[in-house]
Design an enzyme around this catalytic site. Structure first.
Site, mmCIF file in Angstrom:
data_model
loop_
_atom_site.group_PDB
_atom_site.id
_atom_site.type_symbol
_atom_site.label_atom_id
_atom_site.label_comp_id
_atom_site.label_asym_id
_atom_site.label_seq_id
_atom_site.Cartn_x
_atom_site.Cartn_y
_atom_site.Cartn_z
ATOM 1 C CD GLU A 68 87.098 12.267 59.713
ATOM 2 O OE1 GLU A 68 86.147 13.031 59.482
ATOM 3 O OE2 GLU A 68 87.483 11.383 58.945
ATOM 4 C CD GLU A 308 66.514 35.560 31.013
ATOM 5 O OE1 GLU A 308 65.674 36.357 30.592
ATOM 6 O OE2 GLU A 308 66.830 34.518 30.426
#
Lengths: 563, 114
Positions: A68, A308
């Site tokens: 490929e 956070e």
């Protein structure tokens, strides 16, 4: 070439992190393995890494037959993983043969065979003395060449031929509808089949790997997450680590003396897992910062996973309560890893965390907050991930502190459903009383040690966290200014009582003095009377004796008879 | 292989003009019956349709395996028409003459000639 041994199946290590453990040593040596999956799931990369690691780490040269991509494209693609393909080709450790099948320029006129492919492969194998071969993706032949029946027969012959050559082969195949590969390659390659999957759940992708079958060998049967990182493929975590870790008796300070005292005086067990849960703004991160600070002060390394806040934000915020983390960062003792939870899937987070832990080798790990992962996966996945993380940390003897945000009333069942994994659980909650919110700390559990059952008021001062006894009395549990008011009232009452006692004591004294004065007066009166009486007695006696003398004198004068 | 001047550089600049020489290569792997059949079929077709205006090179990959990659040979036997461009490949034993002629664009070539 094919060695016929009756011992256990010989394995060919892939050198890929985690995969060999999963495969119990590696791929079946001398046999073909099918790696299948949908487009973009990492088949080519897995195969290439197998080849490159074989050549570099195990001294087994390899041939990559690409259907490929051409050699240059391949080299570019794997260069991002740090593989120097051109260098390996120049050193004759790897041979790459690009096979192009262009349907438009091929006309079929009768029967043919794939001898040309065999010859090319044989030539490539001989040119480097290959022990490993990759065919990527052999199914492309079906789109390029006519007569599928001939092709099938030829592929069957090819796999048999490869087995006879004794090379370990990876054949990649695109996943088909309802079957593992579009052309049913799994029928030909029946020794080992690995399925790669790339799933998107709620917009977050997770790569997973499963060993569908492995003839003649045991293997992990679950779906395992994997990631393609900067250093190649890694399948993580290695099969469930289980509960084999050694429990340690050593203790580590929490960084808050009063909290240490609540835990029997010494803090957490080393290697234990601590959960700090609580509602928003109740001081979880501050408690974590204390723990990290204490670890760094002992000269241990600490790793803080922040989901956070950014590192600089944490450093700034902690400064406001008197904890300066910057020196530890500068000294290389504290490392931050900040990422948004939605950035990766759970597995990727886990893999990245494990990798960071592996590289930094910390003694202490903080995850703030662990509940952030709920965004990235469902409850079951989060629990499974946390379990693996906890297992991993325990095996390494790392003390871990997880912060978890709880919402609403369910304070004692964390969203993470990991409470049962936790050794020590601190619950921070806000007590809403008399128009103010105050923080309180509960020690919900602490396995294997004495611990206090008392609620402590949790006060954030500019000197850090302080734990204060809450007021527990007839008026209930009071915190904050309520506690202070109550304490002041009590102080006033105590003072009043003390004053009353003093007054009475003075009264008594006064009475005693009065009594004594009275006694003294009486005594003085008595003494006066006594003296008077004695004088009277004496005068009486004097008079008596004078009378007697007078009588004698009288008698002599009257010449009374001598008696 | 020997270097040839395949284009025959037509002085009038007719780019569509067919070259006088057809350059053909037949890839085989050993003297298998299928190879021999293919060779015999090809020979017959060329003699009939190109008569002397072609070169045919037979390459045995068992002897020269390194040549397989250059022309991207997978199937055996494969006939490669290197000239005139574009490159065409015809795989199989060339038993279907009609398809070989279409594959080689010989029908067009003959039409132009006539």
């Amino acid at each position: 070439m094919n060695k016929m041994t009756l011992g256990p199946l010989e394995k060919c290590p892939t050198g890929i992190e985690g995969l060999d453990e999963l495969l119990n040593g590696g791929l079946p040596r001398g046999r073909p393995t099918l790696v299948c999956g949908s487009a973009g799931c990492g088949k080519t990369l897995l195969a290439m890494e197998f080849l490159v690691r074989g050549a570099v780490e195990f001294g087994e040269p390899g041939v990559f037959m690409a259907f490929e991509e051409n050699g240059q494209e391949l080299a570019q693609n794997v260069a991002s993983l740090g593989f120097d393909l051109p260098g390996l080709i120049a050193a004759k450790k790897v041979a790459v043969d690009f096979v192009s099948v262009a349907r438009e320029e091929i006309e079929a006129t009768g029967e043919y065979d794939l001898e040309g492919l065999f010859i090319r492969l044989d030539h490539a194998i001989n040119s480097v003395g290959a022990k490993r071969v990759v065919l990527d993706t052999v199914e492309s032949l079906f789109s390029g060449l006519p007569h599928p029946m001939i092709l099938r027969g030829e592929l069957r012959r090819l796999f048999r031929w490869l087995k006879e050559r004794g090379v370990t082969v990876i054949i990649t195949g695109e996943r088909g509808e309802g079957s593992l590969t579009r052309q049913g390659l799994e029928e030909y390659v029946s020794d080992c089949v690995i399925l790669l999957d790339h799933r998107i759940v709620e917009q977050i992708s997770t790569r997973r790997l499963r060993v569908v079958k492995y003839r003649g060998s045991t293997h992990g049967t679950n779906e395992y997450p994997f990631l393609i990182g900067e250093k190649g493929f890694s399948v993580l975590p290695i099969t469930s680590l289980g509960l084999q870790h050694v429990a340690r008796n050593e203790r580590v300070s929490t960084g808050v003396p009063r909290l240490d005292a609540m835990l029997g005086g010494n803090g957490y067990y080393r290697g234990s897992t601590v959960l700090v849960s609580g509602t928003a703004g109740c001081g979880k991160t501050s408690l974590a910062a204390h723990f990290v600070d204490a670890a760094c002060a002992r000269g241990e390394r600490a790793l803080l996973f922040a989901f956070e806040e950014s590192p600089s934000q944490i450093v700034r915020n902690m400064r406001s309560i008197g904890i300066d983390l910057q020196p530890a960062v500068d000294a290389g003792l504290l490392q931050f890893h900040a990422a948004r939870p939605a950035m990766h899937g759970l597995e990727m987070h886990l893999a990245a965390m494990l990798r960071a832990i592996d590289e930094f080798e910390p003694a202490v790990v903080v995850v703030d907050p662990a509940s952030a992962f709920v965004v990235a996966g469902n409850d079951y996945d989060v629990k499974a991930m946390m379990m693996r993380l906890v297992d991993y940390l325990k095996t390494k003897g790392i003390t871990a502190l997880f912060c978890a945000l709880t919402a609403g009333e369910q304070l004692e069942s964390s969203d993470l459903a990991i409470s049962s994994l936790i050794d020590t659980w601190l619950l921070l909650r806000v007590i809403d009383l008399a128009g103010e919110r105050n923080r309180a700390l509960y020690l919900l559990k602490s396995r294997g040690m004495w611990h206090s059952n008392q609620i402590r008021e949790f006060v954030l001062t500019d000197q850090g966290v302080d734990l204060v006894d809450v007021y527990v009395g007839p008026a209930g549990v009071l915190t904050g200014s309520g506690r202070m008011a109550q304490e002041a009232a009590e102080k006033a009452a105590t003072l009043a009582r003390q004053q009353e006692i003093g007054r009475r004591r003075r009264d008594l004294e006064r009475k005693r003095l009065a009594l004594e004065a009275q006694i003294a007066a009486l005594r003085v009166a008595f003494e006066a009377e006594e003296a008077e009486l004695e004088e009277a007695i004496r005068q009486g006696e004097d008079r008596e004796s004078v009378l007697v003398e007078d009588r004698v004198d009288m008698a002599r004068l009257r010449h009374a008879d001598q008696v | 292989m020997a270097a040839k001047d395949p284009f025959n550089s037509p002085s009038d600049g007719q780019r569509t003009a067919p070259p006088t020489i057809w350059e053909l290569r037949l890839y085989v792997a050993g003297r298998t019956p299928r190879s021999l059949t293919a060779f015999a079929n090809l020979k017959a077709i060329c003699e009939e349709n190109l008569g002397g205006r072609y070169t045919l090179e037979v390459i045995d990959l068992l002897e020269n395996p390194q040549l397989a990659a250059g022309d991207q040979i997978l199937a055996i036997p494969t006939l490669v028409r290197r000239l005139p461009p574009p490159v065409r490949k015809i795989i199989g034993d060339l038993s279907n003459t009609e398809r070989v002629l279409v594959g080689l664009d010989l029908r067009t070539a003959r039409a132009v000639e006539e």
